[in-house]
Scaffold this motif. Structure first.
Motif, PDB file in Angstrom:
ATOM      1  N   ILE A 116     -14.266   5.458   3.682  1.00 31.11           N
ATOM      2  CA  ILE A 116     -15.457   6.139   3.189  1.00 31.11           C
ATOM      3  C   ILE A 116     -15.809   7.263   4.156  1.00 31.11           C
ATOM      4  O   ILE A 116     -15.452   7.217   5.345  1.00 31.11           O
ATOM      5  N   PRO A 117     -16.483   8.308   3.708  1.00 30.59           N
ATOM      6  CA  PRO A 117     -16.873   9.407   4.600  1.00 30.59           C
ATOM      7  C   PRO A 117     -17.789   8.892   5.700  1.00 30.59           C
ATOM      8  O   PRO A 117     -18.548   7.934   5.495  1.00 30.59           O
ATOM      9  N   PRO A 118     -17.777   9.496   6.883  1.00 35.55           N
ATOM     10  CA  PRO A 118     -18.659   9.061   7.982  1.00 35.55           C
ATOM     11  C   PRO A 118     -20.119   9.051   7.547  1.00 35.55           C
ATOM     12  O   PRO A 118     -20.620  10.008   6.960  1.00 35.55           O
ATOM     13  N   GLY A 119     -20.786   7.934   7.810  1.00 36.20           N
ATOM     14  CA  GLY A 119     -22.204   7.821   7.500  1.00 36.20           C
ATOM     15  C   GLY A 119     -22.532   7.579   6.041  1.00 36.20           C
ATOM     16  O   GLY A 119     -23.711   7.521   5.661  1.00 36.20           O
ATOM     17  N   ALA A 120     -21.518   7.426   5.187  1.00 35.79           N
ATOM     18  CA  ALA A 120     -21.777   7.241   3.755  1.00 35.79           C
ATOM     19  C   ALA A 120     -22.433   5.890   3.492  1.00 35.79           C
ATOM     20  O   ALA A 120     -22.069   4.873   4.087  1.00 35.79           O
ATOM     21  N   THR A 121     -23.399   5.883   2.606  1.00 30.87           N
ATOM     22  CA  THR A 121     -24.047   4.656   2.143  1.00 30.87           C
ATOM     23  C   THR A 121     -24.194   4.729   0.631  1.00 30.87           C
ATOM     24  O   THR A 121     -24.087   5.804   0.043  1.00 30.87           O
ATOM     25  N   ASP A 122     -24.468   3.586   0.034  1.00 27.84           N
ATOM     26  CA  ASP A 122     -24.682   3.579  -1.411  1.00 27.84           C
ATOM     27  C   ASP A 122     -25.512   2.367  -1.796  1.00 27.84           C
ATOM     28  O   ASP A 122     -25.614   1.392  -1.033  1.00 27.84           O
ATOM     29  N   SER A 123     -26.100   2.442  -2.964  1.00 32.48           N
ATOM     30  CA  SER A 123     -26.937   1.370  -3.492  1.00 32.48           C
ATOM     31  C   SER A 123     -26.936   1.476  -5.008  1.00 32.48           C
ATOM     32  O   SER A 123     -26.570   2.516  -5.566  1.00 32.48           O
ATOM     33  N   PRO A 124     -27.334   0.424  -5.714  1.00 32.49           N
ATOM     34  CA  PRO A 124     -27.295   0.471  -7.175  1.00 32.49           C
ATOM     35  C   PRO A 124     -28.391   1.342  -7.776  1.00 32.49           C
ATOM     36  O   PRO A 124     -29.520   1.389  -7.276  1.00 32.49           O
ATOM     37  N   LYS A 125     -28.046   2.028  -8.846  1.00 27.89           N
ATOM     38  CA  LYS A 125     -28.987   2.837  -9.619  1.00 27.89           C
ATOM     39  C   LYS A 125     -28.783   2.490 -11.092  1.00 27.89           C
ATOM     40  O   LYS A 125     -27.644   2.399 -11.560  1.00 27.89           O
ATOM     41  N   VAL A 126     -29.870   2.314 -11.822  1.00 32.87           N
ATOM     42  CA  VAL A 126     -29.764   1.961 -13.233  1.00 32.87           C
ATOM     43  C   VAL A 126     -29.406   3.199 -14.047  1.00 32.87           C
ATOM     44  O   VAL A 126     -30.028   4.252 -13.923  1.00 32.87           O
ATOM     45  N   ARG A 127     -28.367   3.032 -14.871  1.00 29.11           N
ATOM     46  CA  ARG A 127     -27.943   4.085 -15.792  1.00 29.11           C
ATOM     47  C   ARG A 127     -27.752   3.422 -17.143  1.00 29.11           C
ATOM     48  O   ARG A 127     -26.862   2.595 -17.300  1.00 29.11           O
ATOM     49  N   ILE A 174     -27.967   0.736 -19.756  1.00 27.93           N
ATOM     50  CA  ILE A 174     -28.129  -0.708 -19.560  1.00 27.93           C
ATOM     51  C   ILE A 174     -27.332  -1.217 -18.364  1.00 27.93           C
ATOM     52  O   ILE A 174     -27.367  -2.399 -18.053  1.00 27.93           O
ATOM     53  N   THR A 175     -26.589  -0.352 -17.702  1.00 31.74           N
ATOM     54  CA  THR A 175     -25.749  -0.756 -16.576  1.00 31.74           C
ATOM     55  C   THR A 175     -26.323  -0.246 -15.257  1.00 31.74           C
ATOM     56  O   THR A 175     -27.197   0.612 -15.226  1.00 31.74           O
ATOM     57  N   SER A 176     -25.808  -0.796 -14.158  1.00 32.21           N
ATOM     58  CA  SER A 176     -26.147  -0.322 -12.819  1.00 32.21           C
ATOM     59  C   SER A 176     -24.897   0.258 -12.176  1.00 32.21           C
ATOM     60  O   SER A 176     -23.829  -0.364 -12.211  1.00 32.21           O
ATOM     61  N   VAL A 177     -25.026   1.435 -11.593  1.00 33.87           N
ATOM     62  CA  VAL A 177     -23.888   2.150 -11.016  1.00 33.87           C
ATOM     63  C   VAL A 177     -24.211   2.555  -9.589  1.00 33.87           C
ATOM     64  O   VAL A 177     -25.370   2.537  -9.179  1.00 33.87           O
ATOM     65  N   PRO A 178     -23.210   2.935  -8.792  1.00 33.55           N
ATOM     66  CA  PRO A 178     -23.480   3.407  -7.433  1.00 33.55           C
ATOM     67  C   PRO A 178     -24.319   4.685  -7.455  1.00 33.55           C
ATOM     68  O   PRO A 178     -23.955   5.667  -8.101  1.00 33.55           O
ATOM     69  N   ARG A 179     -25.438   4.678  -6.744  1.00 40.07           N
ATOM     70  CA  ARG A 179     -26.361   5.813  -6.739  1.00 40.07           C
ATOM     71  C   ARG A 179     -25.677   7.099  -6.283  1.00 40.07           C
ATOM     72  O   ARG A 179     -25.923   8.177  -6.826  1.00 40.07           O
ATOM     73  N   ASN A 180     -24.816   6.990  -5.279  1.00 39.40           N
ATOM     74  CA  ASN A 180     -24.141   8.166  -4.729  1.00 39.40           C
ATOM     75  C   ASN A 180     -22.698   8.294  -5.206  1.00 39.40           C
ATOM     76  O   ASN A 180     -21.907   9.025  -4.625  1.00 39.40           O
ATOM     77  N   GLY A 181     -22.349   7.548  -6.257  1.00 40.29           N
ATOM     78  CA  GLY A 181     -21.025   7.678  -6.842  1.00 40.29           C
ATOM     79  C   GLY A 181     -19.919   6.946  -6.119  1.00 40.29           C
ATOM     80  O   GLY A 181     -18.749   7.137  -6.434  1.00 40.29           O
ATOM     81  N   ALA A 182     -20.265   6.100  -5.104  1.00 40.23           N
ATOM     82  CA  ALA A 182     -19.247   5.355  -4.348  1.00 40.23           C
ATOM     83  C   ALA A 182     -18.215   6.328  -3.775  1.00 40.23           C
ATOM     84  O   ALA A 182     -17.030   6.289  -4.131  1.00 40.23           O
ATOM     85  N   ARG A 183     -18.647   7.170  -2.864  1.00 40.49           N
ATOM     86  CA  ARG A 183     -17.788   8.202  -2.302  1.00 40.49           C
ATOM     87  C   ARG A 183     -16.716   7.605  -1.373  1.00 40.49           C
ATOM     88  O   ARG A 183     -17.019   6.721  -0.556  1.00 40.49           O
ATOM     89  N   ILE A 184     -15.499   8.070  -1.522  1.00 38.72           N
ATOM     90  CA  ILE A 184     -14.386   7.627  -0.678  1.00 38.72           C
ATOM     91  C   ILE A 184     -13.546   8.816  -0.231  1.00 38.72           C
ATOM     92  O   ILE A 184     -13.701   9.921  -0.744  1.00 38.72           O
ATOM     93  N   VAL A 185     -12.681   8.565   0.732  1.00 35.55           N
ATOM     94  CA  VAL A 185     -11.681   9.528   1.194  1.00 35.55           C
ATOM     95  C   VAL A 185     -10.342   8.819   1.175  1.00 35.55           C
ATOM     96  O   VAL A 185     -10.229   7.672   1.616  1.00 35.55           O
ATOM     97  N   VAL A 186      -9.312   9.485   0.667  1.00 32.04           N
ATOM     98  CA  VAL A 186      -7.987   8.845   0.611  1.00 32.04           C
ATOM     99  C   VAL A 186      -6.976   9.640   1.435  1.00 32.04           C
ATOM    100  O   VAL A 186      -7.087  10.861   1.592  1.00 32.04           O
TER     101      VAL A 186
END
Length: 459
Positions: free
Chosen positions: A431-442, A444-456
């Motif tokens: 994950i990018p340095p300092g990245a965090t995430d939490s659930p956000k309602v979209r 009827i579902t809940s999704v990652p608020r920040n889109g679940a950012r990753i680096v590959v």
């Protein structure tokens, strides 16, 4: 009949108010366990928009069983989460514990034939007809198609540049739905379907609430939802008609082609309307839910180098059990759907509590999955708990349970394992340095608020 007429008739017929049993079926709040006294609108907003704070707060305030009241019509819902209570709900008499009425808010889009909305004999017939498309042999036939789509998706990822994994997983699972479930491979038809499907998935909670009030459908987002559904129905019915006339139907392996060939005891198959409703149900139940579980899985692996290394080794060794455990732990730690609901058609007793006819009862996925008793160290991402026999029945319930357990559960897990295998054999994930995430309602579902950012990084 014109598609527009068919769609508008469905919206009128499947209004949540009517499907929920009517005003006469509502029990008195005095007959129910305690709960908040705030206005029904505020409770509905709390459940639909702030469920990850609202539901745990009510659990802390009122204990393991509590009541809430939600729109439309101020329907009463009793929320349970203890595994023994969940078991009673899932094992309840299907003639009494109706799931269709509990899912009524989805009716205008899914339709009256949807497996999620029918009950009793209708549900038994629909499930029997759909089952051959989701048995073990069928799933093995889909896996190569899913793997091919996943390989094509991940081959285009850019190394070293952070991106939102949710967006890429949504794009991938959409292609799986369109090509593996709908069986559409023509690029012109795919281009036509993609925006219509995305607009169907991305329905705001306010629009869901508004379906109980027909006059709203003439205005703003409610009208746009109806217009989008009319166009989606037109395309789906055209695809069904063309597929019925296909000369190679028996040789095709997609879900729609399989469903076109099933028959019940009387020799009757699925009508165009039944096919449409089941396809849309599979779309809504299997697209964003699987994408979100995958995005959270990649994010959690990126946060934990030790778990990421184990998952990479499992992918290289073809260890599907470990990859499935990664996906299951993602679903446990980050519930996509908040609860499983049943509507009582007659009085019933759950957990020693006598509940009157007309009550909605809910098994809370959020509370069941964060129970420290059921899942020690519940806030930690630890897939091993699924490999070491720690997860007891009725404590992990993303697919519901009993005779109403999601028919696409096996497909979802197969798809998730195939995607994780393609990602982890090609890349290291962080994950990018300092990245965090939490659930956000979209919707009827809940999704990652920040889109679940990753680096590959390519291996």
């Amino acid at each position: 009949m014109r598609t527009e007429t068919v769609t508008e008739q469905r919206f009128a017929k499947m209004r949540p108010v009517r499907t929920a049993g009517g005003r006469g079926a509502r029990p008195s709040p005095k007959a129910l366990p305690p709960g908040p006294r705030m206005h029904t609108l505020l409770q509905s907003i709390g459940l639909l928009r702030f469920r990850h704070q609202f539901i745990p707060a009510l659990h802390r305030r009122y204990g393991d069983v509590f009541s809430i009241k939600i729109l439309p019509e101020g329907r009463n819902m009793v929320v349970f989460s203890r595994p023994e209570h969940v078991k009673e709900i899932f094992a309840g008499d299907p003639e009494v514990f109706h799931a269709g009425k509990g899912n009524a808010i989805l009716g205008p889009v899914m339709g009256e034939h949807s497996l999620l909305l029918v009950d009793s004999a209708q549900h038994k017939r629909a499930r029997k007809l759909l089952m051959p498309a989701f048995n073990g042999q069928a799933l093995r036939g889909y896996e190569d198609l899913v793997s091919g789509l996943a390989k094509a998706e991940v081959s285009g990822w850019r190394e070293g540049k952070a991106f939102e994994s949710l967006g890429r997983m949504n794009a991938l699972t959409l292609e799986v739905i369109l090509q593996v479930v709908f069986g559409v491979t023509d690029e012109a038809r795919l281009a036509e379907l993609r925006p219509l499907v995305n607009n169907t998935v991305d329905i705001p909670p306010l629009v869901f609430l508004g379906w109980g009030y027909p006059r709203l459908q003439k205005f703003g987002p409610w009208r746009r939802t109806v217009e989008n559904q009319i166009e989606l129905d037109r395309v789906i019915f055209s695809e069904i008609d063309e597929r019925r006339r296909a000369t190679d139907l028996a040789d095709r392996s997609d879900v729609l082609s399989r469903l076109l060939q099933v028959e019940d005891e009387s020799g009757a198959g699925l009508t165009d309307e039944e096919l449409r409703d089941q396809l849309v149900t599979l779309l809504l139940a299997g697209h964003e839910t699987t994408a979100t579980a995958l995005a959270w899985a990649l994010y959690e692996l990126g946060k934990d180098p030790a778990q990421e290394a184990k998952a990479r080794d499992a992918a290289a060794a073809g260890d599907a059990d470990h990859l499935e455990a990664v996906l299951k732990e993602s679903m446990r730690l980050h519930p996509v759907i908040p609860m499983v609901v049943r509507h009582l058609m007659a009085p019933a007793t759950i957990g020693g509590i006598d509940l009157p006819r007309g009550t909605n009862v809910a098994a809370s996925i959020i509370l069941a999955h964060e129970s420290e008793t059921s899942h020690p160290d519940h806030g930690r991402f630890r897939p091993e708990r699924f490999l070491e026999g720690e997860v007891a029945t009725n404590t992990w319930i993303p697919f519901g349970g009993g005779v109403r357990r999601c028919i696409g559960a096996g497909f979802s897990l197969m798809e998730g394992v195939a995607v994780l295998r393609e990602v982890l054999t090609a890349y290291d994930v962080a994950i990018p340095p300092g990245a965090t995430d939490s659930p956000k309602v979209r919707n009827i579902t809940s999704v990652p608020r920040n889109g679940a950012r990753i680096v590959v990084t390519r291996r």
